[in-house]
Design a protein around this motif. Sequence first.
Motif, PDB file in Angstrom:
ATOM      1  N   PRO A 244       0.836  -1.116   0.000  1.00  0.00           N
ATOM      2  CA  PRO A 244       0.259  -0.071   0.076  1.00  0.00           C
ATOM      3  C   PRO A 244       0.778   1.311   0.058  1.00  0.00           C
ATOM      4  O   PRO A 244       1.899   1.203   0.218  1.00  0.00           O
ATOM      5  N   ARG A 245       0.331   2.440  -0.431  1.00  0.00           N
ATOM      6  CA  ARG A 245       0.951   3.577  -0.433  1.00  0.00           C
ATOM      7  C   ARG A 245       0.375   4.458   0.698  1.00  0.00           C
ATOM      8  O   ARG A 245      -0.552   4.164   1.220  1.00  0.00           O
ATOM      9  N   GLN A 246       1.363   5.158   1.372  1.00  0.00           N
ATOM     10  CA  GLN A 246       1.106   6.075   2.535  1.00  0.00           C
ATOM     11  C   GLN A 246       0.186   7.290   1.959  1.00  0.00           C
ATOM     12  O   GLN A 246       0.906   8.167   1.350  1.00  0.00           O
ATOM     13  N   ILE A 247      -0.902   7.319   2.323  1.00  0.00           N
ATOM     14  CA  ILE A 247      -1.864   8.371   1.702  1.00  0.00           C
ATOM     15  C   ILE A 247      -1.726   9.712   2.474  1.00  0.00           C
ATOM     16  O   ILE A 247      -1.676  10.919   2.053  1.00  0.00           O
ATOM     17  N   GLY A 248      -1.827   9.465   4.021  1.00  0.00           N
ATOM     18  CA  GLY A 248      -1.673  10.506   4.916  1.00  0.00           C
ATOM     19  C   GLY A 248      -1.141   9.924   6.025  1.00  0.00           C
ATOM     20  O   GLY A 248      -0.797   8.817   6.107  1.00  0.00           O
ATOM     21  N   LYS A 249      -1.342  10.520   7.170  1.00  0.00           N
ATOM     22  CA  LYS A 249      -0.742  10.169   8.505  1.00  0.00           C
ATOM     23  C   LYS A 249      -1.194   8.627   9.044  1.00  0.00           C
ATOM     24  O   LYS A 249      -0.436   7.837   9.301  1.00  0.00           O
ATOM     25  N   ARG A 250      -2.363   8.665   8.811  1.00  0.00           N
ATOM     26  CA  ARG A 250      -3.159   7.230   9.091  1.00  0.00           C
ATOM     27  C   ARG A 250      -4.040   6.854   8.068  1.00  0.00           C
ATOM     28  O   ARG A 250      -4.871   6.051   8.415  1.00  0.00           O
ATOM     29  N   ARG A 251      -3.858   7.063   6.838  1.00  0.00           N
ATOM     30  CA  ARG A 251      -4.317   6.456   5.709  1.00  0.00           C
ATOM     31  C   ARG A 251      -3.335   5.838   4.798  1.00  0.00           C
ATOM     32  O   ARG A 251      -2.341   6.368   4.228  1.00  0.00           O
ATOM     33  N   VAL A 252      -3.757   4.373   4.419  1.00  0.00           N
ATOM     34  CA  VAL A 252      -3.006   4.019   3.324  1.00  0.00           C
ATOM     35  C   VAL A 252      -4.055   3.559   2.195  1.00  0.00           C
ATOM     36  O   VAL A 252      -5.347   3.354   2.450  1.00  0.00           O
TER      37      VAL A 252
ATOM     38  N   TRP B 279      -4.095   1.315  -2.129  1.00  0.00           N
ATOM     39  CA  TRP B 279      -3.246   0.625  -3.302  1.00  0.00           C
ATOM     40  C   TRP B 279      -3.850   1.197  -4.249  1.00  0.00           C
ATOM     41  O   TRP B 279      -4.791   1.801  -4.593  1.00  0.00           O
TER      42      TRP B 279
END
Length: 65
Positions: A36-44, A46
């Motif tokens: 998965p990619r890190q989208i935000g501090k607490r959000r990933v 694919w």
Amino acid sequence: MKKDIRVMPLSEVIETTTISRSTLFRMVEEGSFPAPRQIGKRRVGWLSDEVQAWLLDRPVAMVKK
């Protein structure tokens, strides 16, 4: 023509691949499924094109008649 790439949340990846959450994360750890990619501090999430490429790369099942 550029293809739209979407970020898929875990629930959508599970629904699309029919792989359980625990199996999915084990496969990511083993390197046999896209990470998965890190989208935000607490959000990933694919990338949809990576998930689709993984699906298309699966072998064709041999069905006995």
